[in-house]
Design a protein around this motif. Structure first.
Motif, PDB file in Angstrom:
ATOM      1  N   LEU A   1       6.099 -33.878 -31.919  1.00 23.82           N
ATOM      2  CA  LEU A   1       7.445 -33.332 -31.730  1.00 23.82           C
ATOM      3  C   LEU A   1       7.493 -31.807 -31.690  1.00 23.82           C
ATOM      4  CD1 LEU A   1       9.938 -35.683 -33.617  1.00 23.82           C
ATOM      5  CD2 LEU A   1       9.360 -35.581 -31.198  1.00 23.82           C
ATOM      6  N   PRO A   2       6.701 -31.087 -32.493  1.00 20.78           N
ATOM      7  CA  PRO A   2       6.762 -29.621 -32.385  1.00 20.78           C
ATOM      8  C   PRO A   2       6.422 -29.097 -30.992  1.00 20.78           C
ATOM      9  CG  PRO A   2       5.654 -30.262 -34.416  1.00 20.78           C
ATOM     10  CD  PRO A   2       5.822 -31.514 -33.607  1.00 20.78           C
ATOM     11  N   GLN A   3       5.660 -29.883 -30.213  1.00 24.08           N
ATOM     12  CA  GLN A   3       5.261 -29.447 -28.873  1.00 24.08           C
ATOM     13  C   GLN A   3       6.362 -29.626 -27.838  1.00 24.08           C
ATOM     14  OE1 GLN A   3       1.719 -31.628 -27.808  1.00 24.08           O
ATOM     15  NE2 GLN A   3       0.700 -31.205 -29.752  1.00 24.08           N
ATOM     16  N   ILE A   4       7.344 -30.479 -28.129  1.00 26.18           N
ATOM     17  CA  ILE A   4       8.318 -30.833 -27.096  1.00 26.18           C
ATOM     18  C   ILE A   4       9.759 -30.511 -27.467  1.00 26.18           C
ATOM     19  CG2 ILE A   4       6.866 -32.615 -26.063  1.00 26.18           C
ATOM     20  CD1 ILE A   4       8.416 -34.722 -27.590  1.00 26.18           C
ATOM     21  N   VAL A   5       9.987 -29.919 -28.630  1.00 27.34           N
ATOM     22  CA  VAL A   5      11.342 -29.466 -28.964  1.00 27.34           C
ATOM     23  C   VAL A   5      11.649 -28.223 -28.130  1.00 27.34           C
ATOM     24  CG1 VAL A   5      12.811 -28.449 -30.747  1.00 27.34           C
ATOM     25  CG2 VAL A   5      11.388 -30.444 -31.272  1.00 27.34           C
ATOM     26  N   ARG A   6      12.752 -28.246 -27.417  1.00 28.39           N
ATOM     27  CA  ARG A   6      13.121 -27.122 -26.563  1.00 28.39           C
ATOM     28  C   ARG A   6      13.478 -25.893 -27.410  1.00 28.39           C
ATOM     29  NH1 ARG A   6      14.528 -28.570 -21.247  1.00 28.39           N
ATOM     30  NH2 ARG A   6      14.726 -30.817 -20.888  1.00 28.39           N
TER      31      ARG A   6
ATOM     32  N   GLN B   1       5.378 -40.664 -38.952  1.00 34.73           N
ATOM     33  CA  GLN B   1       5.123 -39.375 -39.596  1.00 34.73           C
ATOM     34  C   GLN B   1       4.107 -38.571 -38.790  1.00 34.73           C
ATOM     35  OE1 GLN B   1       6.574 -38.195 -42.727  1.00 34.73           O
ATOM     36  NE2 GLN B   1       5.744 -36.319 -41.828  1.00 34.73           N
ATOM     37  N   ALA B   2       3.057 -39.242 -38.334  1.00 33.59           N
ATOM     38  CA  ALA B   2       2.037 -38.554 -37.536  1.00 33.59           C
ATOM     39  C   ALA B   2       2.629 -38.063 -36.217  1.00 33.59           C
ATOM     40  CB  ALA B   2       0.861 -39.494 -37.271  1.00 33.59           C
ATOM     41  N   TYR B   3       3.487 -38.878 -35.604  1.00 31.79           N
ATOM     42  CA  TYR B   3       4.129 -38.477 -34.347  1.00 31.79           C
ATOM     43  C   TYR B   3       5.002 -37.249 -34.555  1.00 31.79           C
ATOM     44  CZ  TYR B   3       6.848 -38.821 -30.032  1.00 31.79           C
ATOM     45  OH  TYR B   3       7.447 -38.544 -28.820  1.00 31.79           O
TER      46      TYR B   3
ATOM     47  N   LEU C   1       4.374 -46.142 -27.038  1.00 34.09           N
ATOM     48  CA  LEU C   1       2.964 -46.101 -26.633  1.00 34.09           C
ATOM     49  C   LEU C   1       2.073 -45.575 -27.761  1.00 34.09           C
ATOM     50  CD1 LEU C   1       3.382 -44.696 -23.012  1.00 34.09           C
ATOM     51  CD2 LEU C   1       2.920 -47.054 -23.693  1.00 34.09           C
ATOM     52  N   PHE C   2       2.574 -44.625 -28.540  1.00 29.85           N
ATOM     53  CA  PHE C   2       1.818 -44.030 -29.638  1.00 29.85           C
ATOM     54  C   PHE C   2       1.616 -45.007 -30.786  1.00 29.85           C
ATOM     55  CE2 PHE C   2       1.638 -41.629 -33.635  1.00 29.85           C
ATOM     56  CZ  PHE C   2       0.672 -40.672 -33.369  1.00 29.85           C
TER      57      PHE C   2
END
Length: 210
Positions: A86-91, A79-81, A25-26
């Motif tokens: 990704l930093p917001q959703i890494v457990r 790269q933007a993703y 989607l991104f």
């Protein structure tokens, strides 16, 4: 003394989100998403109803999203993703476990059905090895393009075992650790001396719900 091997699924294990869907989607223009939905809505419906497995659905979605797309442009979006999402959703639990295996000097491999453009970037930054569903490329007069097809198939279920066995000899390691979160990861967990399903100890040979 032999070292250890740690195998990590990505979506739902390292992350708390479905990055395959998010990245599609991104990175896909809205006009292509709209056209793709018209073309493959029966596939999406069959998946939602449980008639078509994810392992067969993902390659179809990837084909629509990335066919004939510029490698440079898709990789810039990847790269933007990686930087912004990704930093917001890494457990945090996953980050700690990765750090633990690093501190032990273990070999760490991410084994994922998700896509190579962003996983390659993230794993390179994290200094992790990667086995995943890789988008194939072709070269033409307009430069490198993604074909939308997979180089070696969808890296899920029993295919994860095949990818792993092609990359490593498990007998070379003192212990094998494996981390996953769905049925698609169970064959990989069965390889391990210590396996974890959704961060809880998993008993080899025990299917979910049994």
């Amino acid at each position: 003394m032999k070292s250890n091997l740690a195998l990590f699924d990505f979506d739902g294990t390292i992350t708390d989100a479905d990055t395959f869907t998010e990245f599609v989607l991104f990175a896909t223009p809205k006009w292509r998403l709209a056209l793709g939905l018209v073309l493959i809505w029966p596939v999406i419906l069959a998946f939602k109803l449980g008639w078509l497995p994810a392992a067969r659905t993902r390659p179809i979605v990837a084909k629509v999203a990335f066919w004939h797309r510029s490698v440079a442009k898709v990789n810039a979006q990847a790269q933007a993703y990686v930087e912004h999402r990704l930093p917001q959703i890494v457990r945090p639990q996953a980050a700690r476990r990765l750090d633990y295996h690093r501190s032990c000097g273990d070999r760490i491999i991410v084994v994922s059905a998700s896509l190579s453009p962003y996983l390659e970037i993230w794993c390179d930054e994290q200094q992790l090895e990667l086995l995943c569903s890789r988008l194939s490329k072709s070269k033409g007069q307009s430069g490198s393009r993604y074909s939308g097809s997979y180089e070696t198939g969808d890296c899920s279920g029993q295919r994860k075992v095949e990818f792993i066995n092609c990359a490593v000899n498990l007998d070379d390691y003192e212990q094998v650790f494996a981390y996953g979160d769905t049925d698609e990861d169970l064959p990989m967990l069965e390889l391990a001396d210590q396996a974890y399903l959704r961060w809880q100890p998993y008993q080899r040979g025990k299917k979910e719900g049994s």
